[in-house]
Design a protein around this motif. Structure first.
Motif, PDB file in Angstrom:
ATOM      1  N   GLY A  43       0.771  -1.238   0.000  1.00 13.08           N
ATOM      2  CA  GLY A  43       0.000   0.000   0.000  1.00 13.08           C
ATOM      3  C   GLY A  43       0.797   1.280   0.000  1.00 13.08           C
ATOM      4  N   GLY A  44       2.070   1.232   0.403  1.00 15.81           N
ATOM      5  CA  GLY A  44       2.899   2.425   0.412  1.00 15.81           C
ATOM      6  C   GLY A  44       3.488   2.709  -0.961  1.00 15.81           C
ATOM      7  N   PRO A  45       4.192   3.843  -1.103  1.00 10.72           N
ATOM      8  CA  PRO A  45       4.727   4.229  -2.409  1.00 10.72           C
ATOM      9  C   PRO A  45       5.753   3.252  -2.979  1.00 10.72           C
ATOM     10  N   THR A  46       6.613   2.679  -2.124  1.00 10.16           N
ATOM     11  CA  THR A  46       7.587   1.703  -2.619  1.00 10.16           C
ATOM     12  C   THR A  46       6.872   0.483  -3.170  1.00 10.16           C
ATOM     13  N   ASP A  47       5.840   0.057  -2.473  1.00  9.62           N
ATOM     14  CA  ASP A  47       5.045  -1.085  -2.915  1.00  9.62           C
ATOM     15  C   ASP A  47       4.330  -0.780  -4.222  1.00  9.62           C
ATOM     16  N   ILE A  48       3.777   0.429  -4.344  1.00  9.31           N
ATOM     17  CA  ILE A  48       3.061   0.832  -5.566  1.00  9.31           C
ATOM     18  C   ILE A  48       3.990   0.764  -6.778  1.00  9.31           C
ATOM     19  N   LEU A  49       5.176   1.365  -6.641  1.00  8.78           N
ATOM     20  CA  LEU A  49       6.121   1.378  -7.760  1.00  8.78           C
ATOM     21  C   LEU A  49       6.720  -0.010  -8.000  1.00  8.78           C
ATOM     22  N   GLY A  50       6.907  -0.772  -6.936  1.00  9.30           N
ATOM     23  CA  GLY A  50       7.401  -2.136  -7.092  1.00  9.30           C
ATOM     24  C   GLY A  50       6.435  -3.004  -7.873  1.00  9.30           C
ATOM     25  N   ASP A 112      25.920  -2.959   3.743  1.00  7.44           N
ATOM     26  CA  ASP A 112      26.493  -1.731   3.189  1.00  7.44           C
ATOM     27  C   ASP A 112      25.706  -1.420   1.922  1.00  7.44           C
ATOM     28  N   PRO A 113      24.946  -0.314   1.915  1.00  5.86           N
ATOM     29  CA  PRO A 113      24.061  -0.045   0.778  1.00  5.86           C
ATOM     30  C   PRO A 113      24.772   0.138  -0.551  1.00  5.86           C
ATOM     31  N   ILE A 114      26.033   0.459  -0.514  1.00  3.92           N
ATOM     32  CA  ILE A 114      26.797   0.644  -1.756  1.00  3.92           C
ATOM     33  C   ILE A 114      27.543  -0.639  -2.120  1.00  3.92           C
ATOM     34  N   LYS A 115      28.300  -1.198  -1.176  1.00  6.14           N
ATOM     35  CA  LYS A 115      29.182  -2.328  -1.479  1.00  6.14           C
ATOM     36  C   LYS A 115      28.452  -3.663  -1.623  1.00  6.14           C
ATOM     37  N   ASP A 116      27.308  -3.829  -0.937  1.00  2.00           N
ATOM     38  CA  ASP A 116      26.629  -5.126  -0.924  1.00  2.00           C
ATOM     39  C   ASP A 116      25.566  -5.277  -2.007  1.00  2.00           C
ATOM     40  N   PHE A 117      25.446  -4.296  -2.899  1.00  2.00           N
ATOM     41  CA  PHE A 117      24.396  -4.335  -3.916  1.00  2.00           C
ATOM     42  C   PHE A 117      24.933  -3.902  -5.281  1.00  2.00           C
ATOM     43  N   THR A 118      24.231  -4.322  -6.298  1.00  2.00           N
ATOM     44  CA  THR A 118      24.510  -3.874  -7.661  1.00  2.00           C
ATOM     45  C   THR A 118      23.413  -2.908  -8.072  1.00  2.00           C
ATOM     46  N   PRO A 119      23.713  -1.620  -8.265  1.00  2.00           N
ATOM     47  CA  PRO A 119      22.686  -0.671  -8.706  1.00  2.00           C
ATOM     48  C   PRO A 119      22.239  -0.994 -10.126  1.00  2.00           C
ATOM     49  N   ILE A 120      20.936  -1.011 -10.338  1.00  2.00           N
ATOM     50  CA  ILE A 120      20.392  -1.351 -11.653  1.00  2.00           C
ATOM     51  C   ILE A 120      19.768  -0.134 -12.328  1.00  2.00           C
ATOM     52  N   SER A 121      18.821   0.523 -11.642  1.00  2.00           N
ATOM     53  CA  SER A 121      18.163   1.682 -12.250  1.00  2.00           C
ATOM     54  C   SER A 121      17.416   2.497 -11.208  1.00  2.00           C
ATOM     55  N   GLN A 122      17.522   3.803 -11.318  1.00  2.00           N
ATOM     56  CA  GLN A 122      16.621   4.686 -10.573  1.00  2.00           C
ATOM     57  C   GLN A 122      15.313   4.727 -11.360  1.00  2.00           C
ATOM     58  N   ILE A 123      14.220   4.357 -10.721  1.00  2.00           N
ATOM     59  CA  ILE A 123      12.946   4.271 -11.432  1.00  2.00           C
ATOM     60  C   ILE A 123      12.288   5.636 -11.567  1.00  2.00           C
ATOM     61  N   ALA A 124      12.172   6.350 -10.444  1.00  2.00           N
ATOM     62  CA  ALA A 124      11.438   7.620 -10.471  1.00  2.00           C
ATOM     63  C   ALA A 124      11.871   8.513  -9.318  1.00  2.00           C
ATOM     64  N   LEU A 125      11.661   9.796  -9.509  1.00  2.00           N
ATOM     65  CA  LEU A 125      11.882  10.810  -8.478  1.00  2.00           C
ATOM     66  C   LEU A 125      10.505  11.298  -8.044  1.00  2.00           C
ATOM     67  N   THR A 251      13.290  15.687  -1.682  1.00  2.00           N
ATOM     68  CA  THR A 251      12.528  14.754  -2.515  1.00  2.00           C
ATOM     69  C   THR A 251      12.969  13.334  -2.164  1.00  2.00           C
ATOM     70  N   THR A 252      12.139  12.386  -2.516  1.00  2.00           N
ATOM     71  CA  THR A 252      12.530  10.999  -2.366  1.00  2.00           C
ATOM     72  C   THR A 252      12.590  10.351  -3.737  1.00  2.00           C
ATOM     73  N   TRP A 253      13.203   9.211  -3.817  1.00  2.00           N
ATOM     74  CA  TRP A 253      13.319   8.526  -5.106  1.00  2.00           C
ATOM     75  C   TRP A 253      13.285   7.023  -4.877  1.00  2.00           C
ATOM     76  N   TYR A 254      13.064   6.295  -5.954  1.00  2.00           N
ATOM     77  CA  TYR A 254      12.900   4.847  -5.873  1.00  2.00           C
ATOM     78  C   TYR A 254      13.761   4.189  -6.938  1.00  2.00           C
ATOM     79  N   GLY A 255      14.359   3.061  -6.561  1.00  2.00           N
ATOM     80  CA  GLY A 255      15.240   2.380  -7.498  1.00  2.00           C
ATOM     81  C   GLY A 255      15.169   0.882  -7.342  1.00  2.00           C
ATOM     82  N   ILE A 256      15.932   0.204  -8.172  1.00  2.00           N
ATOM     83  CA  ILE A 256      15.977  -1.259  -8.149  1.00  2.00           C
ATOM     84  C   ILE A 256      17.440  -1.707  -8.127  1.00  2.00           C
ATOM     85  N   TRP A 257      17.716  -2.663  -7.250  1.00  2.95           N
ATOM     86  CA  TRP A 257      19.075  -3.178  -7.052  1.00  2.95           C
ATOM     87  C   TRP A 257      19.078  -4.702  -7.126  1.00  2.95           C
ATOM     88  N   GLY A 258      20.249  -5.260  -7.398  1.00  2.99           N
ATOM     89  CA  GLY A 258      20.470  -6.687  -7.264  1.00  2.99           C
ATOM     90  C   GLY A 258      21.536  -6.909  -6.215  1.00  2.99           C
TER      91      GLY A 258
END
Length: 325
Positions: A43-50, A112-125, A251-258
């Motif tokens: 129901g929240g914004p992360t869930d909506i965009l996910g 570690d949000p930077i070292k433990d993930f692979t950034p894929i795409s910023q979806i939206a601002l 502002t906040t933003w949403y993205g996808i990581w692996g």
């Protein structure tokens, strides 16, 4: 002649065998269901965009992308699930800007949000909006500032969780308006909004996608948006800065990581689908309705962006003193 044919056939089969051997095992990706971990309740914004991303990629690939909500610890439980998953593209994370804020707020974090993930795409601002119950007598940012100064600690502002952009938006408001409000964290926007509408808290800096339906049906009133300029979906709502809090912009933003080590071709494949999704008329209309600004960046651009955002939000945390342990 027979030996010549044997040589030709041997050469052909050898070439075929080598081509199969060097072909990546994930060349048919995805060939089974993919989990999209959303570290907040439904129901929240992360869930909506996910769920938008899952729907688009399901339609695009013909394979099922399933949203799995794993809430708790300000999103760290779901994020850690992805960090510990195999880097095969079948477990991905959809998260908000809080993903890069954890280290600034907590002395010890499991990831570690930077070292433990692979950034894929910023979806939206996405802009944040300052919302209150229509029953509240406060009608403007200026009135809120005056009332908060007259009664320090009187106003309780909800957020989707400790350290999330809505939380830091409230801390930045306290800092720049020289007031003191009481922060009430929730496990996601949806339960926070429920309590706001029910009168258990006084206000909230919320992501526009989750508040917009309540603004439209009259159960919440929008006092201001947190961007530097007014937004098209709420043209009559002023900015916080227009309300007298100079220099305010969040502002906040949403993205996808692996997980760390996700092969580049898989990251690029998912990134390409996100770029196509935000350009698709059907999905673009849905993003516009939510007040979200489409991005769909490359893994390289997203990697640079998240490092810059980690630094920016870290400055807000340090200046506001919003440490949580």
């Amino acid at each position: 002649m027979k030996n010549a044919w044997r040589h030709v056939l041997f050469t052909a089969f050898t070439a075929l065998a080598l081509s199969v051997a060097v072909a990546p095992a994930h060349s048919a990706y995805p060939d089974k269901p993919v989990r999209l971990i959303v570290p907040y309740p439904p129901g929240g914004p992360t869930d909506i965009l996910g769920r938008m991303a899952a729907q688009y990629m399901t339609e695009k690939t013909g394979q099922t992308f399933i949203v799995e909500n794993r809430a708790g610890a300000s999103g760290m439980i779901g994020a850690e699930t992805v960090a510990r998953a195999s880097a095969d593209g079948y477990t991905l994370l959809v998260n908000a800007s809080i993903h890069v804020i954890y280290p600034s707020l907590y002395k010890q974090v499991p990831i570690d949000p930077i070292k433990d993930f692979t950034p894929i795409s910023q979806i939206a601002l996405v802009p944040l909006v300052l919302v209150m119950s229509p029953k509240q007598p406060v009608q403007s940012v200026a009135m809120l500032v005056d009332a908060a100064k007259a009664s320090p600690g009187r106003f309780r502002f909800a957020s989707s969780g400790n350290g999330a952009a809505p939380h830091l938006a409230g801390e930045a408001f306290d800092l720049l308006a020289d007031v003191k409000m009481q922060h009430i964290p929730y496990k996601g926007s949806a339960p926070a909004l429920t309590d706001l509408i029910g009168g258990h808290v006084d206000l909230m800096f919320d992501s526009l996608p989750s508040s917009m339906p309540h603004i439209k049906n009259g159960s919440l009133k929008a006092l201001a948006v947190t961007t530097s300029k007014r937004i098209p979906s709420l043209p009559d709502v002023p900015t916080v800065a227009e309300g007298g809090v100079k220099g305010y912009e969040i502002t906040t933003w949403y993205g996808i990581w692996g997980p760390k080590g996700l092969p580049a071709d898989l990251a690029n494949q998912v990134s390409k689908m996100m770029a196509e999704m935000v350009k698709d008329p059907k999905y673009r209309e849905r993003l516009d309705t939510l007040g979200a600004e489409p991005v769909g960046s490359t893994p390289e651009a997203f990697a640079k962006f998240e490092v810059d955002e980690e630094r920016k939000f870290g400055d807000i945390v340090r200046q506001s003193g919003a440490k949580l342990d």
